[in-house]
Write a protein that holds these residues in place. Structure first.
Motif, short mmCIF file in Angstrom:
data_model
loop_
_atom_site.label_atom_id
_atom_site.label_comp_id
_atom_site.label_asym_id
_atom_site.label_seq_id
_atom_site.Cartn_x
_atom_site.Cartn_y
_atom_site.Cartn_z
N ALA A 80 0.22 4.41 0.24
CA ALA A 80 -0.09 5.41 1.27
C ALA A 80 0.60 5.06 2.59
CB ALA A 80 -1.61 5.49 1.47
N ILE A 81 0.62 3.77 2.89
CA ILE A 81 1.28 3.34 4.13
C ILE A 81 2.80 3.54 4.01
CG2 ILE A 81 1.87 1.29 5.52
CD1 ILE A 81 -1.02 0.40 5.21
N ASP A 134 0.85 -1.19 0.00
CA ASP A 134 0.00 0.00 0.00
C ASP A 134 0.89 1.25 0.00
OD1 ASP A 134 -3.08 0.80 0.77
OD2 ASP A 134 -1.60 2.21 1.60
N ASP A 143 4.28 5.76 2.24
CA ASP A 143 4.53 7.20 2.34
C ASP A 143 4.42 7.68 3.78
OD1 ASP A 143 4.88 7.23 -0.33
OD2 ASP A 143 2.97 8.20 -0.85
N ALA A 144 3.36 7.26 4.47
CA ALA A 144 3.12 7.73 5.84
C ALA A 144 4.26 7.28 6.76
CB ALA A 144 1.78 7.20 6.35
N PHE A 145 4.54 5.96 6.71
CA PHE A 145 5.62 5.44 7.56
C PHE A 145 6.96 6.08 7.18
CE2 PHE A 145 3.67 1.07 8.85
CZ PHE A 145 2.67 1.73 9.53
#
Lengths: 119, 600
Positions: free
Chosen positions: A11-12, A9, A14-16
């Protein structure tokens, strides 16, 4: 301090990635086990920790872990599984990792865990 | 088989010398033997001749056959009934051994020696003999008789035998008919009993294959046939028909044969017309299309007579047939057909049950899979959402000074709501785990006071309007349980107490020992529960209706999960409530048994 994030994923990833970079870590990412293996086998700077998702297309976290443990160069890198799959939490022995974090994960928990392995 | 009775010694009896005189017999117009009566005209009293005539009348008109044997065991008299019975005239048997004329052969064709005949024993043994024997007619046919052979004594000496013989052919036939009727009735009763038993066993499985096999075997055993086959189509396609076979030992060699019924030929009529068919072996052989079925076919065992009944769906659509062949004895009867039709109906409804059950199971499995996948998929965006929000929070804190308090509260709300959403997903997954029996309890000794102190401390942070009070006994109560799951139980109950006392108030959590149980009561002063709702409170997805509840959200999962977790611990959960006054939920868990060498 290098960390490899393996998660399908984006988005994950990127966030992490942003969270960890904010804390001063160098971050590399891969979208599945195969990409991760390819990266690890060509990089000159092996990561100090791998954050590994389990359910991924092409090559799953379990398959990656099996391949990693066969590889004399890669097998020493600690692995923390970050997964929405609760089955692995009940049977951590089947994948034999250094820590397990259920998704969604609180930021503090993530950073505390990472710190344990990357000193 | 001769039946004989011995009746003691013969009585000393008055003997009469009888000679047959044809003149004394008058043949009436109708062929019946009538009597003439001689009387003495002077005295008008019966003369000796008269007695003799009367005696002759009796003898000649008696329906019982009478024989007299002399001291040489030779026939010296037989009456007309005896002639009619044996087929011989007196002239033919006079002075001869009667046994050699009418009792010389057994029905099986073997000779019957005189020495073995009980009738002829009466004379030498001076004993009355009675029983049943089979005699041989002059024309060679056999007939059953009942006899009495009595010795004739004169002055203490046996001088001959008088033999009475009665034809019992009709009695025998009647008796056999009665026995046959009794046998048939018993057989029928047994079949109905077996049918009832079949109904129970057929309905006691929900597996389609097992149902078919049981029906097939019951049909064969109840009706008594060597072959039984049940075929079930799948959506009218014979190519994928399920077939169950039951064969007697006679066809043991065919046990492994498997011929999928193709629904053609003989089967078509049963299935297309949805009616039973019964054929004798002759009818089967006479039919052009089915002639070959009688001989040993390359593909299936030979058929000997045929009985089939259709299997139907509740809507009347045909789904296959049950067929029998080669009855143990005789041809299939109308009663066999009635029984097979009954069995086919039983089977049809059992098959329908099995089908619905399989569908329901599949639906449950799909639902469980769906919920598992949905939970996994929901967590993924939640993970990045929570990650970004917390990243923002951290960056704002780090930027220092210019923190907008309202913005920070807003971000905290996003975190709280994301975590709440995650909890809901967890609850849904708990339901799936409970339903599929995958909710595992990992037991360890749990100090209830310690556990509840932690739970209460955590929940105190979530309210400012409620007062939570924990009451615990001096003695620590330790139960065997799953720490996380029991914490979940008490968090759920206390959160409910908070939720359903919207105006605040005291919530009392009381730990007590009640016999061999440790109990935890959670009492609130909230809106209470309507009496009618209490019975359904612990059902999955149940929510109490009514105005006071309207603005309180929830999925109706919490109490269901509480009950299931407590049950897995071998405990109970009870509720008492008065509307407008409050509710008390009490969880009781078994205490571990004290060691044998306890206080006593």
């Amino acid at each position: 301090m290098n960390i490899l994030i393996v998660d399908d994923d984006d988005a994950i990833r990127d966030a992490f990635g942003d969270i960890l970079r904010d804390e001063g870590y160098a971050v590399a990412t891969a979208a599945n086990g195969q990409e991760a293996l390819a990266y690890l086998r060509q990089t000159s700077q092996l990561p100090d920790l791998i954050l590994l998702d389990l359910a991924m297309p092409v090559m799953s976290g379990w398959e990656f872990r099996a391949a990693q443990r066969q590889d004399p160069v890669l097998q020493a890198i600690p692995v923390v599984v970050v997964s929405a799959d609760r089955g692995a939490q009940q049977h951590p022995a089947t994948i034999d990792v250094d820590a397990y974090l259920p998704k969604p994960v609180l930021l503090e928990t993530l950073l505390d865990t990472v710190e344990r392995f990357v000193v | 088989m001769p039946v004989r009775q011995r009746q003691g010694k013969a009585l000393e009896r008055r003997t009469i010398s009888i000679t047959r005189t044809e003149e004394a017999i008058v043949v009436s117009e109708h062929g019946n033997k009538a009597a003439t009566v001689a009387t003495s005209p002077e005295t008008n009293k019966p003369s000796a001749d008269h007695y003799k005539q009367q005696l002759e009348t009796v003898l000649n008109n008696a329906t019982v056959a009478l024989f007299i044997m002399d001291e040489h065991q030779q026939c010296s008299y037989m009456n007309p009934a005896a002639e009619a019975l044996t087929g011989f005239t007196f002239a033919e048997v006079q002075g001869r051994a009667l046994h050699d004329m009418i009792h010389h052969t057994r029905p099986d064709g073997t000779p019957y020696p005189l020495e073995e005949c009980p009738i002829d024993r009466a004379f030498p043994e001076n004993n009355q003999e009675q029983g049943e024997e089979i005699f041989v007619h002059k024309n060679g046919t056999f007939y059953p008789v009942a006899y009495t052979a009595s010795p004739i004594c004169e002055a203490g000496t046996v001088v001959g035998t008088i033999i009475e013989v009665r034809d019992i052919a009709r009695e025998k036939a009647d008796q056999e008919a009665r026995e046959a009727l009794t046998r048939a009735t018993r057989q029928q009763a047994r079949q109905f009993q077996q049918l009832a038993e079949a109904a129970i066993t057929i309905n006691s499985t929900l597996s389609l294959e097992a149902t078919l096999q049981r029906v097939t075997e019951h049909a064969r055993l109840i009706i008594g046939a060597h072959q039984s086959v049940t075929s079930l189509t799948t959506d009218n396609h014979w190519s994928q028909a399920i077939t169950a076979v039951s064969l007697s030992d006679k066809y043991a060699a065919w046990r492994e044969y498997h011929v999928p019924t193709d629904g053609s030929g003989i089967y078509t009529i049963v299935c297309r017309e949805n009616r039973p068919i019964r054929m004798t072996q002759a009818e089967l052989e006479a039919h052009t299309a089915w002639r070959g079925f009688g001989t040993e076919h390359r593909r299936h065992p030979p058929m000997r007579g045929w009985l089939a009944a259709p299997l139907t769906r509740p809507d009347g659509q045909n789904i296959g047939l049950i067929q029998l062949s080669d009855k143990y004895s005789g041809e299939f009867t109308a009663q066999d057909e009635a029984i097979l039709v009954q069995l086919a109906q039983l089977a049809s409804s059992a098959i329908e049950h099995a089908r619905l059950y399989a569908e329901a199971r599949a639906a449950i499995q799909i639902r469980e899979q769906f919920l598992s996948i949905a939970a996994h998929e929901l967590r993924t965006p939640l993970t990045s959402l929570l990650g970004y929000v917390q990243l923002l929070q951290r960056r704002m804190q780090r930027s220092g000074g210019s923190i907008d308090q309202r913005s920070e509260r807003s971000l905290q709300q996003i975190v709280t709501q994301a975590l709440r959403l995650n909890k809901l997903i967890e609850s849904l997954l708990d339901v799936v785990r409970i339903q599929s029996g995958r909710l595992a309890i990992e037991r360890q000794p749990i100090d209830l006071q310690h556990l509840l102190t932690g739970v209460v401390d955590e929940l105190l942070l979530t309210t400012t309007t409620h007062h939570l009070r924990l009451h615990a006994p001096m003695q620590r109560l330790i139960v065997d349980g799953d720490e996380l799951r029991l914490a979940q139980v008490f968090v759920n109950l206390i959160q409910n107490a908070l939720k359903y006392s919207p105006h605040g108030g005291v919530i009392d959590i009381t730990i007590t020992q009640q016999g061999a149980q440790a109990c935890v009561a959670v009492r609130d002063q909230g809106i209470g529960i309507p009496e009618a709702a209490i019975g359904q409170l612990f059902q999955r997805f149940y929510r109490v209706g009514g105005a006071p509840m309207q603005h309180i959200s929830g999925m109706g999962i919490g109490l269901y999960v509480v009950k299931e977790i407590v049950s897995l611990h071998g405990g109970t959960v009870a509720v008492e409530s008065v509307e407008g006054v409050g509710s008390t939920f009490t969880v009781c868990l078994p205490l571990p048994e004290p060691p044998e060498s306890g206080r006593a």
